[in-house]
Design an enzyme around this catalytic site. Structure first.
Site, PDB file in Angstrom:
ATOM      1  N   THR A 114       0.836  -1.200   0.000  1.00 38.62           N
ATOM      2  CA  THR A 114       0.000   0.000   0.000  1.00 38.62           C
ATOM      3  C   THR A 114       0.867   1.244   0.000  1.00 38.62           C
ATOM      4  OG1 THR A 114      -1.677  -1.241   1.155  1.00 38.62           O
ATOM      5  CG2 THR A 114      -1.899   1.126   1.308  1.00 38.62           C
ATOM      6  N   ASP A 148      -8.685  -9.472   2.832  1.00 36.86           N
ATOM      7  CA  ASP A 148      -9.150  -8.543   3.876  1.00 36.86           C
ATOM      8  C   ASP A 148     -10.546  -8.912   4.370  1.00 36.86           C
ATOM      9  OD1 ASP A 148      -6.889  -7.048   4.102  1.00 36.86           O
ATOM     10  OD2 ASP A 148      -7.665  -5.234   3.161  1.00 36.86           O
ATOM     11  N   SER A 179     -11.618  -2.217   4.914  1.00 33.31           N
ATOM     12  CA  SER A 179     -10.248  -1.728   4.786  1.00 33.31           C
ATOM     13  C   SER A 179      -9.889  -0.886   5.996  1.00 33.31           C
ATOM     14  CB  SER A 179     -10.163  -0.858   3.521  1.00 33.31           C
ATOM     15  OG  SER A 179      -8.977  -0.116   3.498  1.00 33.31           O
ATOM     16  N   SER A 180      -8.587  -0.709   6.223  1.00 30.34           N
ATOM     17  CA  SER A 180      -8.134   0.220   7.263  1.00 30.34           C
ATOM     18  C   SER A 180      -7.618   1.518   6.664  1.00 30.34           C
ATOM     19  CB  SER A 180      -6.994  -0.407   8.073  1.00 30.34           C
ATOM     20  OG  SER A 180      -7.451  -1.543   8.745  1.00 30.34           O
ATOM     21  N   GLY A 237      -1.530  -1.648   6.638  1.00 32.22           N
ATOM     22  CA  GLY A 237      -2.531  -2.632   7.051  1.00 32.22           C
ATOM     23  C   GLY A 237      -3.306  -2.115   8.244  1.00 32.22           C
TER      24      GLY A 237
END
Ligand code: GLU
Length: 666
Positions: free
Chosen positions: A444, A484, A508-509, A536
């Site tokens: 990410t 996820d 999602s975070s 994450g």
């Protein structure tokens, strides 16, 4: 130059326009500390040390902050030419997919928040991957209802097997989202924004240390895919190393098609066919001829994928309004809940000590209170927050979860003497799903951009784990975002909100965040700050740390970004990032039996309050912009003072901030 000691005040220096914008600073001396410290095993990407002493970048008119120098430069050039922040986001993403392929790309998903400075309008965009229409709830664990065996390839852990199989691959959303947002806020032509990435892919770029480490670590997994091996590995199947010049003509060709024909060319036609064929692969390469469980994606999944405009989640915090991404991200709600709980504490009293370029040393009480607030927020996140197109939030939704009375009652659960260890979620009437998803498995990247008109984009973009699912086609990697989802559809409490369902988006975070001044009447005022990070489940902690560092502790954008990462998920373990030079990390006796047992006073202080403490390295990638009034220009009613933007980029990754940079003259 004096460092600002408050986000609201600007040091006394003159700001002069720079004649040569978007020139990358000379390559920093390779001073990287703590690069051999073990990475926190919960994190999706490897940590790669810390570059101490980074200074903030000050820009007058526009600023780009990304995790890679070439991507920042591409964004900066678009902004310099008068392109919008959204134009720059398109150019940056396409370059990142090439030079930081382990973290994001067109085979993944993303969220954007956009602020329109002329209308004050705020819009969020959802380009999260979706599960295939043919999915069923056990797809991440079992081959099928008639063959209830674990997935292939058979790796050490069910998460790793699911990740490396076709089952983990969600329908990518980045391009449809960028096209939608560009139609709303782009100024330059779509095709022109593809030029920097096409040029770099054609002419080649040098593999960076983080990319080389990602290839090295993933080598055995990349070996299963002949296309990935041909690109990332040498003819002798060793990992391509740092400094190697890499060209990606397939990516250049893919981008040229999408530049010409629009995002549609990714979702329908030969590119879509290659993606589906890749997801359906059922055997590894000749070098790793293992069975692979195919995914269930069909051409119709790609053709039917839609990005979405969503309502951002905004909440007051002290003198500001903080806005984040709503579901299917849990980030906006979790950050807002944490801050809403923290508003009940005087955090200024717990300002870090020894504040310098890299932030400072957080206090034991500061870490304690903030990590307790996070435990409470994560408890609700894991129980209640998922894709609201499928599972509604409890009560009245976001308002219920962010209700000040509710958050005050959560704050009252925090003792200053003893950690709660694990928090229980709040109890609400009218809740549909009840199971607990704390076992969520988990590359990410985060981009922050501001243009000449003051429009702002924050975008967090992901292919989930470093190198995604290792499936590679037409010059890009495919994500493993479906991991996820909760692997288990239900537990003894009932169905899990984040269970896998057809066409659903995994929770999602990711927490792209914008902060605004709060006007006297309580409404949202001018733009103040932009931030976000990969990491994450720890993203929420990195973002809270950065916000509190600026808003409560008065650190500048770079200090706040560099600041020690600390915080907790909903477990007894509190993380204090040992990669930071201000922290004495604990050495695993297995790694160095001769190392003297010692504990940083922060660590022992937290242990005395009942925390289990980990000083494993944190792999954040925070990118921050803070807007300040410029004290150097005379202000008259006719020509009010212009603002300057201060950028901070995470010393734990390879990024730079570049903009219409003034010279600072004292
Ligand atoms: N897939 C994660 C999420 O959407 C992000 C993973 C990462 O930060 O590397 O929350």
């Amino acid at each position: 130059m004096t460092r600002p000691n408050s986000p609201w005040r600007w040091p006394d220096c003159r700001v002069l326009p720079d004649a040569s914008p978007c020139v990358l600073p000379p390559q920093e001396a390779a001073l990287v500390v703590r690069s051999n410290l073990g990475t926190d095993p919960r994190l999706p990407e490897l940590a790669s040390g810390f570059r101490p002493g980074k200074q903030p970048v000050i820009a007058q008119d526009y600023l780009a902050v990304t995790a890679n120098p070439l991507a920042t430069q591409a964004g900066c050039r678009v902004l310099h030419q008068g392109g919008s922040a959204m134009d720059a986001a398109v150019a940056v993403q396409l370059v990142l997919g090439l030079v930081e392929p382990q973290s994001s790309g067109i085979g993944g998903g993303a969220f954007i928040l956009h602020y329109d400075a002329s209308t004050g309008q705020l819009q969020s965009y959802d380009g999260r991957e979706t599960a295939p229409a043919a999915s069923s709830e056990n797809d991440l664990r079992l081959i099928s209802a008639s063959d209830p065996n674990p997935l292939h390839p058979r790796l050490a852990h069910p998460f790793l097997s699911a990740r490396a199989s076709g089952r983990s691959i969600g329908t990518p959303g980045v391009l449809r989202m960028l096209e939608m947002a560009h139609q709303d806020y782009g100024r330059q032509t779509w095709s022109s924004l593809f030029e920097p990435a096409i040029q770099i892919a054609t002419e080649g770029f040098v593999i960076s240390p983080r990319m080389a480490a990602a290839i090295r670590t993933a080598r055995n997994d990349l070996l299963r895919d002949p296309d990935a091996s041909a690109y990332f590995l040498n003819p002798d199947l060793s990992a391509k190393s740092v400094g190697t010049v890499l060209r990606n003509p397939d990516y250049a060709a893919t981008l040229a098609t999408i530049a010409r024909e629009g995002a549609q060319a990714f979702y329908i036609g030969p590119i879509a066919e290659s993606i589906v064929n890749k997801i359906k692969v059922n055997r590894g390469s000749d070098h790793a001829p293992v069975a692979m469980t195919p995914g269930l994606t069909e051409l119709s999944d790609l053709a039917n994928y839609r990005a979405a405009r969503r309502e951002p989640v905004c909440r007051p915090y002290r003198q500001t309004i903080i806005c984040g991404m709503g579901p299917p991200s849990t980030g906006g709600i979790a950050v807002a809940q944490t801050l809403g709980i923290l508003e009940n504490f005087d955090l200024k009293a717990h300002r870090p000590s020894v504040v310098q370029s890299d932030g400072g040393r957080p206090t034991v009480t500061g870490i304690h209170v903030i990590s307790e607030a996070q435990r409470l927020a994560y408890a609700d996140r894991y129980r209640y927050v998922a894709d609201t197109d499928f599972v509604p939030l409890p009560g009245l939704g976001v308002d219920t979860l962010l209700d000040p009375g509710y958050l005050a009652s959560r704050a009252a659960l925090i003792s200053t003497q003893q950690s709660m260890g694990v928090a229980k979620p709040g109890v609400f009437a009218n809740t549909q799903a009840q199971g607990d998803n704390t076992s969520e498995g988990n590359g990410t990247t985060h981009i922050s951009l501001v243009d000449r008109a003051g429009n702002v984009v924050v975008m967090t973009s992901t292919i989930e784990s470093g190198m995604g699912s290792f499936h590679f086609t037409r010059g890009f990697l495919l994500n493993n975002q479906l991991t996820d989802f909760s692997f288990q559809p239900a537990d003894s409490l009932g169905p899990i909100a984040n269970r896998l369902q057809p066409l659903k988006r995994p929770a999602s975070s990711m927490s792209p965040t914008l902060v605004f001044h709060r006007k006297a009447d309580g409404s949202r005022g001018d733009f103040l700050m932009a931030t976000g990070s990969p990491g994450g489940p720890s993203i929420i902690q990195y973002v809270v740390k950065t916000l509190v560092s600026v808003l409560d502790w008065g650190l500048d954008a770079q200090q706040a970004t560099s600041m020690v990462n600390f915080g907790a998920g909903n477990s007894p373990t509190t993380h204090v990032g040992g990669e930071h030079p201000a922290i004495d990390p604990e050495i695993d006796p297995k790694a160095d039996p001769k190392a003297a047992p010692k504990a940083d006073p922060i660590v022992s202080g937290l242990r005395a309050l009942g925390h289990t403490v980990s000083t494993a390295a944190q792999s954040s990638g925070v990118a921050t912009i803070v807007r300040l009034p410029n004290a150097s220009e005379p202000s008259t009613p006719a020509t009010p003072k212009r603002s300057v933007y201060v950028g901070g980029v995470d010393p734990r990754r390879e990024g730079v901030a570049l903009g219409g940079q003034p010279r600072l003259d004292q």
